[in-house]
Design an enzyme around this catalytic site. Structure first.
Site, PDB file in Angstrom:
ATOM      1  N   PRO A   2       6.395   5.306  -1.006  1.00 34.86           N
ATOM      2  CA  PRO A   2       6.991   3.973  -1.107  1.00 34.86           C
ATOM      3  C   PRO A   2       7.541   3.500   0.233  1.00 34.86           C
ATOM      4  O   PRO A   2       8.113   4.284   0.999  1.00 34.86           O
ATOM      5  CB  PRO A   2       8.118   4.169  -2.120  1.00 34.86           C
ATOM      6  N   GLU A   3       7.353   2.212   0.516  1.00 34.29           N
ATOM      7  CA  GLU A   3       7.939   1.651   1.728  1.00 34.29           C
ATOM      8  C   GLU A   3       9.370   1.217   1.430  1.00 34.29           C
ATOM      9  O   GLU A   3       9.840   1.246   0.281  1.00 34.29           O
ATOM     10  CB  GLU A   3       7.070   0.515   2.248  1.00 34.29           C
ATOM     11  N   LYS A  52      13.701   4.804   3.981  1.00 37.29           N
ATOM     12  CA  LYS A  52      13.081   5.355   2.782  1.00 37.29           C
ATOM     13  C   LYS A  52      13.995   6.352   2.076  1.00 37.29           C
ATOM     14  O   LYS A  52      13.548   7.112   1.211  1.00 37.29           O
ATOM     15  CB  LYS A  52      11.746   6.004   3.144  1.00 37.29           C
ATOM     16  N   ARG A 258      -3.188   8.757  10.628  1.00 37.06           N
ATOM     17  CA  ARG A 258      -3.084   7.704   9.614  1.00 37.06           C
ATOM     18  C   ARG A 258      -4.227   6.721   9.788  1.00 37.06           C
ATOM     19  O   ARG A 258      -4.781   6.549  10.884  1.00 37.06           O
ATOM     20  CB  ARG A 258      -1.750   6.949   9.763  1.00 37.06           C
TER      21      ARG A 258
END
Length: 274
Positions: A2-3, A52, A258
């Site tokens: 989750p951001e 986060k 990424r």
């Protein structure tokens, strides 16, 4: 993972359910049994999100720290809680509500000095009023590292993930490979303001939308995006599809382990700027 906007939404949700209430805590899975025993009977004074990281502050000084990581999830409901299903690390209950946490990277109790140490190692959170974007830029402007990697570094900017970073760079017209030291002060101010706006909207809506109104599906006469992440975006997970702005094929590559996405025309390398 989750951001940051999701964690801020969770902080608000938990405050709504349990703020000012005495909670009963347990660990059906058993891995947080000792911490749950210390929390049980405490009153939740406030909640906060930093990047986060989620923090529950209890009267008496106990602080619950949760980092969801890749697999962590919360579930909540009203009334009596159901029988635990799966690996429930933490369960909080009152007479009115219940909350279950599964699969987090971190679920622990922190002392005040440990909370201070956590904050000290995190960068500026665009969703916090105490954020210091100048401190973030001071690190960016000295670095030869690509902006894509710098903006994902939680010790520089806290709460940003792949979607916000790739989309903010597109909206700024900067390729993800741009060295941090080449980012001018006015360029950083625009990126920071964009992150504040985009992430703030996402807190309210629960989804990430980054396209301008004239690039929405109804404005362009195109189908809406179908993706489990939801939201209308310019480049994220749109490799090989045409850019909404110029029609050029969106590219994808690997950077710092990424996936990175960009439009080579809208985000040209310095020597190819139009």
């Amino acid at each position: 993972m989750p951001e940051g906007h999701t964690v801020h939404r969770l902080a608000a949700r938990h405050r709504e359910l349990f703020g000012g209430e005495k909670v009963q805590a347990s660990s059906p899975q058993g891995r947080f049994a000792e911490g749950a025993a210390l929390l049980s009977g405490a009153v939740l004074a406030r909640t906060e999100a930093y990047g986060k990281h989620l923090l529950h502050h209890y009267e008496g000084g106990q602080v619950l720290h949760v980092h969801l990581g890749l697999y962590g999830k919360f579930a909540d409901g009203d009334g009596e809680p159901p029988a635990p299903v799966g690996q429930v690390r933490l369960r909080l209950c009152t007479d009115l509500h219940w909350l279950d946490l599964r699969g987090p990277t971190a679920c622990e109790l922190l002392s005040p000095p440990e909370v201070d140490a956590l904050r000290a190692r995190l960068g500026a959170d665009p969703l916090r009023t105490d954020a210091d974007p100048d401190a973030a830029y001071a690190r960016i402007r000295r670095s030869p590292t690509p902006l894509f990697a710098l903006l994902l570094d939680q010790s520089i900017v806290a709460g940003t993930g792949l979607i916000f970073v790739t989309e903010a760079l597109f909206r700024a017209g900067l390729p993800p490979t741009t060295p941090g030291r080449e980012l001018a002060p006015e360029g950083w101010r625009r990126i920071w303001a964009d992150l504040v706006e985009l992430m703030g909207v996402a807190v309210g809506t629960g989804r990430i939308d980054t396209v301008h109104p004239h690039h929405l599906p109804e404005a362009m006469g195109r189908p809406p995006r179908l993706d489990r992440h939801g939201g209308e975006v310019y480049v994220y997970r749109r490799a090989a599809l045409p850019c909404h702005v110029c029609g050029t094929e969106i590219l994808r590559a690997d950077m710092v382990g990424r996936n990175v996405y960009w439009c080579p025309r809208c985000q040209p390398a310095p020597g190819r700027r139009r």
